[in-house]
Design an enzyme around this catalytic site. Structure first.
Site, short mmCIF file in Angstrom:
data_model
loop_
_atom_site.label_atom_id
_atom_site.label_comp_id
_atom_site.label_asym_id
_atom_site.label_seq_id
_atom_site.Cartn_x
_atom_site.Cartn_y
_atom_site.Cartn_z
CB ALA A 64 -0.91 0.03 1.39
N GLY A 109 0.53 -4.91 1.15
CA GLY A 109 -0.61 -4.98 0.44
C GLY A 109 -0.27 -5.90 -0.79
CD GLU A 112 -2.14 -7.19 3.54
OE1 GLU A 112 -1.89 -6.04 3.34
OE2 GLU A 112 -2.53 -7.36 4.75
CD GLU A 132 1.92 -5.13 6.22
OE1 GLU A 132 2.77 -6.16 6.50
OE2 GLU A 132 1.18 -5.36 5.24
N1 COA Z 1 4.55 3.30 -1.17
C1 COA Z 1 4.80 4.22 -1.95
N2 COA Z 1 6.14 4.05 -2.60
C2 COA Z 1 6.64 3.23 -2.84
C3 COA Z 1 6.36 2.08 -2.14
C4 COA Z 1 5.30 2.07 -1.27
N3 COA Z 1 4.64 0.82 -0.66
N4 COA Z 1 7.24 1.03 -2.40
C5 COA Z 1 7.96 1.66 -3.38
N5 COA Z 1 7.67 3.01 -3.59
C6 COA Z 1 8.39 3.90 -4.38
C7 COA Z 1 9.76 4.60 -3.73
O1 COA Z 1 9.17 5.48 -2.88
C8 COA Z 1 10.30 5.08 -4.95
O2 COA Z 1 9.75 6.30 -5.34
P1 COA Z 1 10.81 7.49 -5.85
O3 COA Z 1 11.43 6.98 -6.94
O4 COA Z 1 9.75 8.56 -6.29
O5 COA Z 1 11.61 7.82 -4.65
C9 COA Z 1 10.26 4.06 -6.00
O6 COA Z 1 8.80 3.27 -5.50
C10 COA Z 1 11.13 3.10 -6.01
O7 COA Z 1 11.45 2.40 -4.73
P2 COA Z 1 12.78 2.27 -4.30
O8 COA Z 1 12.77 2.17 -2.47
O9 COA Z 1 13.59 3.44 -4.60
O10 COA Z 1 13.63 1.10 -4.72
P3 COA Z 1 14.68 0.13 -4.15
O11 COA Z 1 14.95 -0.74 -5.04
O12 COA Z 1 15.54 0.75 -3.19
O13 COA Z 1 13.72 -0.64 -2.82
C11 COA Z 1 11.78 -1.96 -2.10
C12 COA Z 1 12.81 -1.52 -3.29
C13 COA Z 1 10.56 -2.74 -2.37
C14 COA Z 1 12.60 -2.80 -1.05
C15 COA Z 1 11.41 -0.55 -1.34
O14 COA Z 1 10.81 0.28 -2.29
C16 COA Z 1 10.38 -0.72 0.03
O15 COA Z 1 11.05 -1.33 0.94
N6 COA Z 1 9.24 -0.37 -0.38
C17 COA Z 1 8.24 -0.55 0.75
C18 COA Z 1 7.74 -1.81 1.02
C19 COA Z 1 6.84 -1.96 2.22
O16 COA Z 1 6.99 -1.71 3.31
N7 COA Z 1 5.49 -2.46 1.77
C20 COA Z 1 4.34 -2.40 2.81
C21 COA Z 1 3.82 -1.27 2.87
S1 COA Z 1 2.52 -1.40 4.02
#
Ligand code: COA
Length: 258
Positions: A64, A109, A112, A132
């Protein structure tokens, strides 16, 4: 629908969540489009199986949208959870079988969403998890309910309490995904399974899905009564007549979905 793509071919529909610049994170627009797309699929008599995947080669859905959730109040948090749960319930209740083609990150999400599908095929590059607690929240889109049903409470608790992300091989070992395939083959292999499903008796497959869903929500006696009812319903279909006649005549059935 700006953020969802639908492609139909020979009874199989591929639904792609198309917000790759944010790793397909779920904001309100994505969830609204997903909900509308599911309504279209549910009412389309030419779709016998659905595959859900994410755009790009990095993510299925990275969760999410954290930027949207960050400023939320208690009541906004509740509404947000209920909104996602309603959309994911639509996937579970869709008449057609739904396969998740997990092509990369399926986190929060995203995991999920994959779990609301009937089963999951993962690329060898997939990473799954419920991170989360690393953000100071619990699961909200059904993770605490579907994960223990799928992989048992002990593994579900380890994943949810640690927030650890697991690789595809581990996900396969604990039963979170059915199969891991090379990334380049993911869509072809998933579509192949979907096509096999689409070639079977349509009404029988739909009734089978509803019977298995019922099994997860009821005791075995109630579920078995329901099974006897759907089994009986099959005998009102042309596909039952044709399927059994074809077997006895040693030929392939020609199903009409009626
Ligand atoms: N919500 C909002 N934006 C998200 C996102 C999320 N859940 N997951 C990734 N993004 C966005 C990042 O903010 C980034 O945006 P930007 O380019 O404008 O800064 C873009 O997607 C690319 O992600 P980035 O984090 O730069 O890639 P990465 O390769 O360094 O890391 C992940 C990839 C998946 C490990 C990392 O994005 C992450 O941890 N995301 C969140 C996962 C999470 O906690 N999900 C559960 C939410 S309840």
């Amino acid at each position: 629908m700006q953020l969802i793509k639908l492609e139909k071919e020979n009874g199989v529909c591929v639904l792609t969540i198309d917000r790759p610049q944010a790793l397909n994170a779920l904001n309100r627009e994505v969830l609204d489009d997903l909900s509308a797309a599911l309504d279209l699929v549910a009412g389309d008599p030419d779709i016998n199986a659905l595959v859900i995947t994410g755009a790009g080669d990095r993510a299925f859905v990275a969760g999410a949208d954290i930027a949207v959730m960050q400023p939320m109040s208690v009541s906004e948090g509740r509404d947000w959870a209920l909104m996602g749960q309603r959309v994911f319930r639509k996937i579970e209740d869709l008449p057609q079988p739904v396969i998740a083609a997990v092509n990369g990150y399926a986190l929060g999400g995203g995991c999920e969403l994959a779990m609301a599908c009937d089963f999951r095929i993962a690329s060898d590059r997939a990473k799954l998890g419920q991170p989360e607690v690393t953000l100071g929240i619990t699961t909200g889109y059904g993770g605490s309910q579907r994960l223990p049903r799928l992989i048992g409470p002990a593994w579900a608790k380890q994943m949810i309490f640690t927030g650890d992300v697991i690789d595809a091989a581990t996900a396969e070992r604990i039963g979170l995904v059915n199969m891991v395939v090379p990334a380049a083959e993911l869509m072809a292999r998933t579509k192949e399974i979907a096509s096999r499903i689409a070639s079977r008796g349509r009404i029988a497959v739909r009734l089978a899905k509803s019977a298995i869903n019922r099994a997860m929500d009821s005791d075995i006696a109630t579920g078995s009564m329901y099974e006897a009812e759907v089994f009986a319903e099959c005998f009102a279909t042309l596909d039952q007549k044709e399927g059994m006649k074809a077997f006895l005549e040693k030929r392939k059935p020609s199903f009409t979905g009626r």
